[in-house]
Design a protein around this motif. Structure first.
Motif, mmCIF file in Angstrom:
data_model
loop_
_atom_site.group_PDB
_atom_site.id
_atom_site.type_symbol
_atom_site.label_atom_id
_atom_site.label_comp_id
_atom_site.label_asym_id
_atom_site.label_seq_id
_atom_site.Cartn_x
_atom_site.Cartn_y
_atom_site.Cartn_z
ATOM 1 N N GLU A 11 0.834 -1.203 0.000
ATOM 2 C CA GLU A 11 0.000 0.000 0.000
ATOM 3 C C GLU A 11 0.871 1.256 0.000
ATOM 4 O OE1 GLU A 11 -2.655 -0.981 -0.872
ATOM 5 O OE2 GLU A 11 -3.386 -2.639 0.311
ATOM 6 N N PHE A 33 -7.487 -0.118 -8.968
ATOM 7 C CA PHE A 33 -8.894 -0.506 -8.946
ATOM 8 C C PHE A 33 -9.098 -1.920 -9.493
ATOM 9 C CE2 PHE A 33 -10.221 4.224 -9.521
ATOM 10 C CZ PHE A 33 -9.824 4.493 -8.227
ATOM 11 N N CYS A 34 -8.061 -2.498 -10.069
ATOM 12 C CA CYS A 34 -8.149 -3.865 -10.603
ATOM 13 C C CYS A 34 -7.936 -4.922 -9.527
ATOM 14 C CB CYS A 34 -7.125 -4.071 -11.723
ATOM 15 S SG CYS A 34 -7.531 -3.187 -13.228
ATOM 16 N N ARG A 35 -7.565 -4.513 -8.346
ATOM 17 C CA ARG A 35 -7.313 -5.494 -7.282
ATOM 18 C C ARG A 35 -7.916 -5.004 -5.974
ATOM 19 N NH1 ARG A 35 -3.292 -4.174 -3.660
ATOM 20 N NH2 ARG A 35 -1.936 -2.467 -4.199
ATOM 21 N N THR A 36 -8.152 -5.943 -5.095
ATOM 22 C CA THR A 36 -8.631 -5.567 -3.767
ATOM 23 C C THR A 36 -7.437 -5.095 -2.941
ATOM 24 O OG1 THR A 36 -8.390 -7.831 -2.996
ATOM 25 C CG2 THR A 36 -10.563 -7.187 -3.796
ATOM 26 N N HIS A 37 -7.696 -4.423 -1.878
ATOM 27 C CA HIS A 37 -6.613 -3.907 -1.044
ATOM 28 C C HIS A 37 -6.994 -4.020 0.424
ATOM 29 C CE1 HIS A 37 -9.095 -0.711 -2.832
ATOM 30 N NE2 HIS A 37 -9.243 -0.339 -1.597
ATOM 31 N N GLU A 39 -7.722 -2.355 3.523
ATOM 32 C CA GLU A 39 -8.154 -0.994 3.830
ATOM 33 C C GLU A 39 -7.433 -0.344 5.006
ATOM 34 O OE1 GLU A 39 -12.295 1.459 4.248
ATOM 35 O OE2 GLU A 39 -12.272 -0.410 3.124
ATOM 36 N N SER A 89 -12.597 -2.428 -10.913
ATOM 37 C CA SER A 89 -13.830 -2.701 -10.179
ATOM 38 C C SER A 89 -14.388 -1.420 -9.569
ATOM 39 C CB SER A 89 -13.528 -3.724 -9.079
ATOM 40 O OG SER A 89 -14.529 -3.742 -8.117
ATOM 41 N N ASN A 92 -13.948 -1.571 -5.868
ATOM 42 C CA ASN A 92 -12.594 -1.207 -5.420
ATOM 43 C C ASN A 92 -12.382 0.303 -5.496
ATOM 44 O OD1 ASN A 92 -12.032 -3.892 -5.002
ATOM 45 N ND2 ASN A 92 -10.842 -4.137 -6.866
ATOM 46 N N SER A 95 -14.272 1.804 -2.598
ATOM 47 C CA SER A 95 -13.540 1.482 -1.371
ATOM 48 C C SER A 95 -12.306 2.377 -1.228
ATOM 49 C CB SER A 95 -13.138 0.008 -1.393
ATOM 50 O OG SER A 95 -12.405 -0.324 -0.261
ATOM 51 N N PHE A 96 -11.601 2.595 -2.339
ATOM 52 C CA PHE A 96 -10.428 3.472 -2.310
ATOM 53 C C PHE A 96 -10.835 4.899 -1.942
ATOM 54 C CE2 PHE A 96 -7.680 6.568 -4.374
ATOM 55 C CZ PHE A 96 -6.471 6.258 -3.776
#
Length: 182
Positions: A11, A33-37, A39, A89, A92, A95-96
């Motif tokens: 991150e 945005f192509c992957r989850t992270h 938080e 996504s 995503n 969420s970001f």
């Protein structure tokens, strides 16, 4: 399994790449945005941004999110970064954006001169309303599908019943003819 240290470094690395003037911020965001992270780690990393950079990132995120929400899934795939096989996504991206607002909440709260947060809020409220309407349509479509499947199943049962009855009729007819021959 990823260790917490690797996630935090990931991150942190993203935030550094995002703010690198030699990189295109939109491309970096789309890759992200192509992957989850994770938080909590993301919030920690984003909290290191200064207010001007945070506003710039939020503005770019809001603009990309607005674009993503206006596209079909097929068109959204075209937005994917060249080296990514995944599609950006919307979940995503949202969420970001919320992680960025969480990380910079105090700064955004004291800086009333910018409308970026208000624009994001309006966009998310609009998206929320669209989702509610889509849920209603989804419910109707689910009911229609279930009814159609039930009708198809009853049609199949009816056609099999007709076939069985025809077979019985043919076998009865055959039996009668055979008995007549005897």
């Amino acid at each position: 399994m990823l260790s917490a240290k690797r996630v935090v470094l990931s991150e942190d690395g993203f935030v550094k790449e995002l703010t690198n003037p030699e990189r295109n911020m939109d491309d970096e965001l789309l890759k992200f945005f192509c992957r989850t992270h994770h938080e909590p780690s993301l919030i920690t990393s984003l909290s290191t941004l200064d207010l001007d950079t945070a506003k710039e990132v939020l503005k770019a995120t809001t603009t990309l999110l607005k674009t993503m929400l206006s596209l079909t899934y097929k068109d959204l795939k075209l937005l994917s970064p060249a080296q990514s096989i995944k599609t950006p996504s919307i979940a995503n991206a949202i969420s970001f954006a919320t992680a960025l607002v969480d990380a910079q909440f105090a700064n955004f709260l004291t800086d009333a001169s910018d409308d970026v947060v208000s624009e994001l809020l309006g966009l998310l409220e609009s998206y929320n309303e669209t989702c509610k309407q889509a849920e209603l349509v989804d419910g109707v479509l689910c009911h229609i599908n279930r009814t159609r499947k039930g009708k198809q199943q009853s049609d199949v049962i009816e056609s099999k019943t007709v076939e069985v009855l025809q077979e019985k009729r043919i076998s009865k007819q055959y039996s009668v003819e055979t008995i007549k021959l005897l």
